[in-house]
Motif scaffolding. Structure first.
Motif, PDB file in Angstrom:
ATOM      1  N   ILE A 222     -31.365 -46.956  12.790  1.00  0.00           N
ATOM      2  CA  ILE A 222     -30.392 -48.014  13.299  1.00  0.00           C
ATOM      3  C   ILE A 222     -30.059 -47.052  14.641  1.00  0.00           C
ATOM      4  O   ILE A 222     -29.732 -47.798  15.728  1.00  0.00           O
ATOM      5  CB  ILE A 222     -29.218 -47.847  12.313  1.00  0.00           C
ATOM      6  CG1 ILE A 222     -29.629 -48.507  11.035  1.00  0.00           C
ATOM      7  CG2 ILE A 222     -28.097 -48.811  13.077  1.00  0.00           C
ATOM      8  CD1 ILE A 222     -28.530 -48.703  10.155  1.00  0.00           C
ATOM      9  N   TRP A 223     -30.098 -45.797  14.515  1.00  0.00           N
ATOM     10  CA  TRP A 223     -29.349 -44.925  15.848  1.00  0.00           C
ATOM     11  C   TRP A 223     -30.468 -45.296  16.929  1.00  0.00           C
ATOM     12  O   TRP A 223     -30.048 -45.338  18.135  1.00  0.00           O
ATOM     13  CB  TRP A 223     -28.860 -43.866  15.508  1.00  0.00           C
ATOM     14  CG  TRP A 223     -28.435 -43.005  16.825  1.00  0.00           C
ATOM     15  CD1 TRP A 223     -28.828 -42.246  17.403  1.00  0.00           C
ATOM     16  CD2 TRP A 223     -27.027 -43.160  17.507  1.00  0.00           C
ATOM     17  NE1 TRP A 223     -28.070 -41.515  18.568  1.00  0.00           N
ATOM     18  CE2 TRP A 223     -27.197 -42.249  18.355  1.00  0.00           C
ATOM     19  CE3 TRP A 223     -26.013 -43.965  17.363  1.00  0.00           C
ATOM     20  CZ2 TRP A 223     -25.809 -42.386  19.374  1.00  0.00           C
ATOM     21  CZ3 TRP A 223     -25.078 -44.115  18.039  1.00  0.00           C
ATOM     22  CH2 TRP A 223     -24.779 -42.898  18.978  1.00  0.00           C
ATOM     23  N   LEU A 224     -31.614 -45.207  16.506  1.00  0.00           N
ATOM     24  CA  LEU A 224     -32.720 -45.060  17.660  1.00  0.00           C
ATOM     25  C   LEU A 224     -32.803 -46.522  18.221  1.00  0.00           C
ATOM     26  O   LEU A 224     -32.950 -46.550  19.443  1.00  0.00           O
ATOM     27  CB  LEU A 224     -33.934 -44.752  17.019  1.00  0.00           C
ATOM     28  CG  LEU A 224     -34.245 -43.069  16.533  1.00  0.00           C
ATOM     29  CD1 LEU A 224     -35.567 -42.903  15.705  1.00  0.00           C
ATOM     30  CD2 LEU A 224     -34.056 -42.323  17.937  1.00  0.00           C
ATOM     31  N   THR A 225     -32.667 -47.510  17.170  1.00  0.00           N
ATOM     32  CA  THR A 225     -32.680 -48.887  17.733  1.00  0.00           C
ATOM     33  C   THR A 225     -31.781 -49.149  18.760  1.00  0.00           C
ATOM     34  O   THR A 225     -31.741 -49.960  19.654  1.00  0.00           O
ATOM     35  CB  THR A 225     -32.629 -49.933  16.549  1.00  0.00           C
ATOM     36  OG1 THR A 225     -33.767 -49.629  15.413  1.00  0.00           O
ATOM     37  CG2 THR A 225     -32.946 -51.290  17.055  1.00  0.00           C
ATOM     38  N   MET A 226     -30.318 -48.533  18.392  1.00  0.00           N
ATOM     39  CA  MET A 226     -29.284 -49.046  19.283  1.00  0.00           C
ATOM     40  C   MET A 226     -29.587 -48.147  20.610  1.00  0.00           C
ATOM     41  O   MET A 226     -29.158 -48.926  21.760  1.00  0.00           O
ATOM     42  CB  MET A 226     -28.005 -48.328  18.613  1.00  0.00           C
ATOM     43  CG  MET A 226     -27.413 -49.088  17.537  1.00  0.00           C
ATOM     44  SD  MET A 226     -25.982 -48.276  16.889  1.00  0.00           S
ATOM     45  CE  MET A 226     -25.554 -49.709  15.494  1.00  0.00           C
ATOM     46  N   LYS A 227     -30.181 -47.006  20.660  1.00  0.00           N
ATOM     47  CA  LYS A 227     -30.707 -46.683  21.989  1.00  0.00           C
ATOM     48  C   LYS A 227     -31.562 -47.450  22.807  1.00  0.00           C
ATOM     49  O   LYS A 227     -31.356 -47.449  24.004  1.00  0.00           O
ATOM     50  CB  LYS A 227     -31.280 -45.062  21.678  1.00  0.00           C
ATOM     51  CG  LYS A 227     -30.123 -44.107  21.293  1.00  0.00           C
ATOM     52  CD  LYS A 227     -30.873 -42.660  21.008  1.00  0.00           C
ATOM     53  CE  LYS A 227     -29.890 -41.644  20.836  1.00  0.00           C
ATOM     54  NZ  LYS A 227     -30.727 -40.228  20.858  1.00  0.00           N
ATOM     55  N   VAL A 228     -32.506 -47.951  22.090  1.00  0.00           N
ATOM     56  CA  VAL A 228     -33.564 -49.089  22.765  1.00  0.00           C
ATOM     57  C   VAL A 228     -32.558 -50.129  23.259  1.00  0.00           C
ATOM     58  O   VAL A 228     -32.898 -50.403  24.535  1.00  0.00           O
ATOM     59  CB  VAL A 228     -34.373 -49.548  21.906  1.00  0.00           C
ATOM     60  CG1 VAL A 228     -35.294 -50.412  22.282  1.00  0.00           C
ATOM     61  CG2 VAL A 228     -35.456 -48.422  21.429  1.00  0.00           C
ATOM     62  N   VAL A 229     -31.562 -50.589  22.649  1.00  0.00           N
ATOM     63  CA  VAL A 229     -30.901 -51.835  23.188  1.00  0.00           C
ATOM     64  C   VAL A 229     -29.999 -51.176  24.263  1.00  0.00           C
ATOM     65  O   VAL A 229     -30.012 -51.949  25.152  1.00  0.00           O
ATOM     66  CB  VAL A 229     -29.893 -52.416  21.884  1.00  0.00           C
ATOM     67  CG1 VAL A 229     -28.889 -53.324  22.502  1.00  0.00           C
ATOM     68  CG2 VAL A 229     -30.836 -52.844  20.832  1.00  0.00           C
ATOM     69  N   LYS A 230     -29.490 -50.106  24.153  1.00  0.00           N
ATOM     70  CA  LYS A 230     -28.600 -49.659  25.304  1.00  0.00           C
ATOM     71  C   LYS A 230     -29.186 -49.476  26.508  1.00  0.00           C
ATOM     72  O   LYS A 230     -29.018 -49.723  27.744  1.00  0.00           O
ATOM     73  CB  LYS A 230     -27.881 -48.223  24.947  1.00  0.00           C
ATOM     74  CG  LYS A 230     -26.908 -47.761  26.063  1.00  0.00           C
ATOM     75  CD  LYS A 230     -26.536 -46.078  25.541  1.00  0.00           C
ATOM     76  CE  LYS A 230     -25.533 -45.915  26.211  1.00  0.00           C
ATOM     77  NZ  LYS A 230     -24.989 -44.487  26.030  1.00  0.00           N
ATOM     78  N   GLN A 231     -30.496 -49.070  26.468  1.00  0.00           N
ATOM     79  CA  GLN A 231     -31.523 -48.769  27.728  1.00  0.00           C
ATOM     80  C   GLN A 231     -31.866 -49.873  28.265  1.00  0.00           C
ATOM     81  O   GLN A 231     -32.676 -49.826  29.300  1.00  0.00           O
ATOM     82  CB  GLN A 231     -32.484 -47.725  27.183  1.00  0.00           C
ATOM     83  CG  GLN A 231     -32.254 -46.264  26.760  1.00  0.00           C
ATOM     84  CD  GLN A 231     -32.925 -45.490  26.264  1.00  0.00           C
ATOM     85  OE1 GLN A 231     -34.153 -45.990  25.972  1.00  0.00           O
ATOM     86  NE2 GLN A 231     -32.826 -44.293  25.759  1.00  0.00           N
TER      87      GLN A 231
END
Length: 388
Positions: free
Chosen positions: A188-197
């Motif tokens: 979930i955290w990695l996916t949130m990073k993708v969204v943030k970038q």
């Protein structure tokens, strides 16, 4: 989705008549959306790994079970708050299982080129269900009563369930690599990073998350109260018409925008439409005129479909193929999970200061936030860039 809305119409009406409790109706909103906040990212990951048809079917079975549960409770005249709360929570869990899977299924059917059109058509179908749901739900409530009406409603889920048994969109239809496993919060955290970038993913996630937090669809659960306050004709008729007006606006938006190819998905357009939505709902909350209230709900439904379908299209188009389900899960966590708090901003606050005040104040706060984001992101950026 029509069955889902019929269930809301009948169950909300009976609960309102039994308890006259804005707080319990606020819990209906919280329980419906809290599972998205807690589990949408996980169920989005499941949609990447497993057969989305079977995930949707699991959700359908749970929805059918909830309708049957309401029917048994109404039939035995054993309505109690804790039973209603248990059914509302189960309904929310069913939704979080099928929604990310259903969005992935759209991509499997049409692919990237036709995705914006498909998302808008799908949203139009949902708004048609929002329109038919109150109408059919009201008819079942009046003609069959709440017991038979809710039991008949359980059968409406059956066609989709049966179609999915052999629908040709299983795991073999996807060309994207499938993730090897789900590692809990790390994924979930990695996916949130993708969204943030990704600026588009981030902008759309913030857009729908803010609308969900401040307003969501909490005002629909309070619609029996608005119907009584407008005070014209029969309250149950007013209730159905108000719900139908919002849905009719969404249906009109889908038909007009799609048939004419209007409003292609753009971040800026989505924010402008969301600001119009805030104004329409604030006006509805303050209106004492039945005709004006219906008109503003129609406008709200129109622009809500437009900006929500636009946000969904932009997210699906910009999500990496190998984690599309997880990105959709994070988006659903924002778009639906944060609606949990709208049960507090509109519902519980409404129990203290009145539902008209709580909705209008929430809409004004959301509008202020959108204006601030819009000004910061677009106007200031243009000024800093200077003349071309």
């Amino acid at each position: 989705m029509m069955a889902d809305n019929i269930e809301h119409v009948i169950s909300y009406w009976v609960v309102f008549q039994k308890f006259h409790s804005p707080s319990l109706l606020a819990f209906a909103v919280v329980s419906h959306w809290a599972p998205f906040l807690a589990f949408a990212a996980y169920t989005g990951g499941l949609a990447d790994r497993f057969d989305v048809r079977r995930l949707i079917q699991i959700g359908m079975l749970m929805f059918m079970g909830v309708s049957l549960g309401w029917g048994v409770m109404f039939l035995t005249d054993s309505t109690a708050q804790w039973k209603a709360m248990a059914l509302l929570v189960t309904h929310g869990l069913a939704g979080v299982i099928w929604l990310p899977a259903s969005q992935v299924l759209i991509h499997k059917i049409v692919g990237a080129e036709q995705l914006p059109s498909a998302v808008r058509l799908n949203a139009t179908g949902r708004y048609l269900a929002f329109l038919l749901g109150p109408a059919v739900g009201g008819a079942l409530l009046l003609l069959l009563g709440p017991v038979r009406g809710i039991l008949v409603n359980a059968l409406i889920y059956a066609p989709l369930f049966l179609w999915l048994i052999r629908a040709p969109y299983g795991p073999g239809s996807s060309i994207a690599p499938r993730p090897q496993g789900i590692r809990g919060f790390a994924d979930i955290w990695l996916t949130m990073k993708v969204v943030k970038q990704n600026p588009v993913l981030l902008s759309m996630t913030v857009l729908v998350g803010a609308s969900a937090f401040f307003i969501g669809n909490a005002y629909q659960a309070q619609m029996p109260g608005f119907a009584f306050d407008l005070g014209l004709g029969r309250p149950d008729h007013n209730y159905s018409v108000l719900l139908a007006a919002d849905a009719a606006g969404g249906l009109a938006a889908g038909l007009i925008l799609e048939s004419r190819g209007l409003l292609p998905p753009r971040v800026r357009t989505a924010y402008v439409l969301a600001m119009i939505w805030c104004c329409a709902l604030a006006g509805f909350a303050r209106s004492s005129s039945y005709a004006v209230a219906i008109t503003l709900l129609f406008v709200a439904g129109f622009v809500e479909l437009a900006f929500n379908s636009m946000a969904q299209s932009l997210v699906q188009l910009n999500a990496p193929a190998e984690i599309r389900g997880r990105v959709i899960g994070v988006f659903a966590m924002s778009a639906n999970g944060l609606r949990t708090f709208s049960g507090l901003t509109v519902g519980l606050l409404g129990a203290s200061i009145g539902i008209h005040n709580s909705l209008s104040y929430s809409a004004a706060a959301l509008l202020s936030l959108y204006v601030a984001i819009f000004f910061t992101r677009y106007v200031m950026r243009q000024r800093l860039a200077g003349p071309p």
